[in-house]
Motif scaffolding. Structure first.
Motif, PDB file in Angstrom:
ATOM      1  N   VAL A  57      34.785  48.023  56.141  1.00  0.00           N
ATOM      2  CA  VAL A  57      34.184  47.947  57.472  1.00  0.00           C
ATOM      3  C   VAL A  57      33.528  46.590  57.684  1.00  0.00           C
ATOM      4  O   VAL A  57      33.694  45.949  58.738  1.00  0.00           O
ATOM      5  N   LEU A  65      34.552  51.785  51.466  1.00  0.00           N
ATOM      6  CA  LEU A  65      34.299  51.952  52.895  1.00  0.00           C
ATOM      7  C   LEU A  65      33.364  50.866  53.413  1.00  0.00           C
ATOM      8  O   LEU A  65      33.618  50.238  54.443  1.00  0.00           O
ATOM      9  N   LEU A 119      42.267  60.508  59.825  1.00  0.00           N
ATOM     10  CA  LEU A 119      41.039  61.290  59.687  1.00  0.00           C
ATOM     11  C   LEU A 119      41.286  62.776  59.909  1.00  0.00           C
ATOM     12  O   LEU A 119      40.664  63.618  59.243  1.00  0.00           O
ATOM     13  N   GLY A 126      40.512  58.219  54.686  1.00  0.00           N
ATOM     14  CA  GLY A 126      39.133  58.083  55.140  1.00  0.00           C
ATOM     15  C   GLY A 126      38.738  56.663  55.474  1.00  0.00           C
ATOM     16  O   GLY A 126      38.341  56.351  56.601  1.00  0.00           O
ATOM     17  N   ILE A 127      38.860  55.780  54.488  1.00  0.00           N
ATOM     18  CA  ILE A 127      38.397  54.401  54.677  1.00  0.00           C
ATOM     19  C   ILE A 127      39.260  53.663  55.696  1.00  0.00           C
ATOM     20  O   ILE A 127      38.741  53.036  56.622  1.00  0.00           O
ATOM     21  N   GLY A 137      41.177  55.054  57.867  1.00  0.00           N
ATOM     22  CA  GLY A 137      41.012  55.763  59.128  1.00  0.00           C
ATOM     23  C   GLY A 137      39.783  55.291  59.889  1.00  0.00           C
ATOM     24  O   GLY A 137      39.861  54.964  61.085  1.00  0.00           O
ATOM     25  N   VAL A 138      38.638  55.220  59.219  1.00  0.00           N
ATOM     26  CA  VAL A 138      37.400  54.762  59.863  1.00  0.00           C
ATOM     27  C   VAL A 138      37.511  53.304  60.275  1.00  0.00           C
ATOM     28  O   VAL A 138      37.094  52.911  61.369  1.00  0.00           O
ATOM     29  N   THR A 139      38.090  52.479  59.393  1.00  0.00           N
ATOM     30  CA  THR A 139      38.231  51.052  59.678  1.00  0.00           C
ATOM     31  C   THR A 139      39.079  50.816  60.925  1.00  0.00           C
ATOM     32  O   THR A 139      38.774  49.951  61.754  1.00  0.00           O
ATOM     33  N   LEU A 162      39.379  52.761  63.454  1.00  0.00           N
ATOM     34  CA  LEU A 162      38.629  53.137  64.661  1.00  0.00           C
ATOM     35  C   LEU A 162      37.832  51.953  65.187  1.00  0.00           C
ATOM     36  O   LEU A 162      37.525  51.869  66.379  1.00  0.00           O
ATOM     37  N   GLY A 217      44.403  55.680  63.084  1.00  0.00           N
ATOM     38  CA  GLY A 217      43.139  55.976  62.407  1.00  0.00           C
ATOM     39  C   GLY A 217      42.704  57.412  62.649  1.00  0.00           C
ATOM     40  O   GLY A 217      42.250  58.108  61.729  1.00  0.00           O
TER      41      GLY A 217
END
Length: 306
Positions: free
Chosen positions: A57, A53, A132, A244-245, A247-249, A251, A128
């Protein structure tokens, strides 16, 4: 020279972090009457993926999306063909009586969803959010189902208080992340000095580097014959890497999937995932013979990339 010195230091941090995290989460599992599979998939699997993560990012923020996506895809391949294989070479992994059907389904579903979103060119903020939401649903369902099943039977573990177990887990995971971050950054600098492309760096050096926490905890669990922790860690990490990773990236920034990434990464990840599922569903154990085949396949894949 500085980067060469950092590498052995980071490996020591990874070992110490893995030992502490594993000890802590086992006690937490017993305190809350949770199964080892759930704890290893969610706490260890997700916790050891925090290195991925951080790197992903950071990669999109500095304008290197190929490293970000290559890190995620390459880590999933490494978790299956490298990490699992090394653990099985140490001690064959017994697969019977492991309640992992739910985790297997989510892992392949996440992988195929990533492939689908690539084909419709839809790796953006909205995809993303979808990733999540699926991750949150998976964690929630797993927890309530685990409570319903009342977890595993009691085991003889060290007489830790809950506070001490949490401290061990948090410090252990933090040490894993620090060790992984140091290893990855030093490796990237060394690779860039030889003119290696970002896609290949992401799929190999960064992916293997950020998979070191999973490798560390998996080796320790394998030595102690915790088969459920070994498999749970791999499944949880691969699920979290995509849902997760990524998905967050997403965003933060849309990620284009280049032709190089398709030709050298995503299809190989799908193939490795399907192979892993076949083994988990139909084999009684991951023997040293199967592990040798997996390790050889990974070595061939790395040579192909370079």
């Amino acid at each position: 020279m500085y980067d060469l010195i950092i590498i052995p230091i980071s490996l020591l941090l990874l070992y110490l972090g893995g030992e502490g995290a594993l000890k802590g989460v086992l006690v937490i599992a017993r305190k809350f009457k949770l199964s080892n599979i759930l704890v290893s998939a969610v706490i260890i699997g997700f916790g050891t993926s925090l290195a991925e993560l951080t790197v992903s990012v950071e990669a999109v923020l500095i304008g290197s999306p190929d490293i970000a996506l290559g890190n995620i895809i390459g880590s999933n391949i490494a978790n299956i063909l490298l990490v699992t294989a090394i653990a099985a070479l140490i001690t064959p992994i017994m697969l019977k009586n492991l309640k992992i059907n739910r985790d297997i389904f989510v892992m392949i579903f996440a992988s195929l969803l990533l492939l689908f979103f690539k084909f419709i060119d839809w790796l953006n903020f909205y995809s993303g959010v979808i990733f999540l939401l699926i991750l949150f649903s998976y964690i929630s369902y797993s927890y309530f189902q685990d409570q319903k099943d009342n977890g595993d039977k009691e085991e003889n573990l060290e007489n830790f208080s809950l506070i001490k177990a949490i401290i061990y887990s948090v410090i252990g995971l933090a040490t894993l992340i620090l060790g992984g971050w140091l290893l990855v950054n030093s490796s990237i600098k060394i690779a860039q000095s030889y003119g290696i492309s970002e896609a290949v760096i992401g799929l190999t050096i960064v992916a293997v580097g950020t998979a070191i926490p999973e490798l560390t905890t998996t080796i320790i669990a394998s030595i102690k014959k915790h088969n459920d922790l070994v498999i749970g860690n791999i499944l949880g990490s691969n699920i979290f890497n995509i849902l997760g990773i990524l998905g967050v990236t997403l965003l933060i920034e849309n990620i284009p999937v280049t032709d190089e990434m398709m030709k050298k990464g995503i299809w190989e990840m799908i193939a490795a995932t399907l192979f892993f599922i076949i083994i988990l569903r139909f084999a009684k154990s991951i023997s040293k013979l199967i592990a040798s085949f997996m390790l050889t396949s990974y070595a061939i894949y790395i040579m192909y990339l370079f």
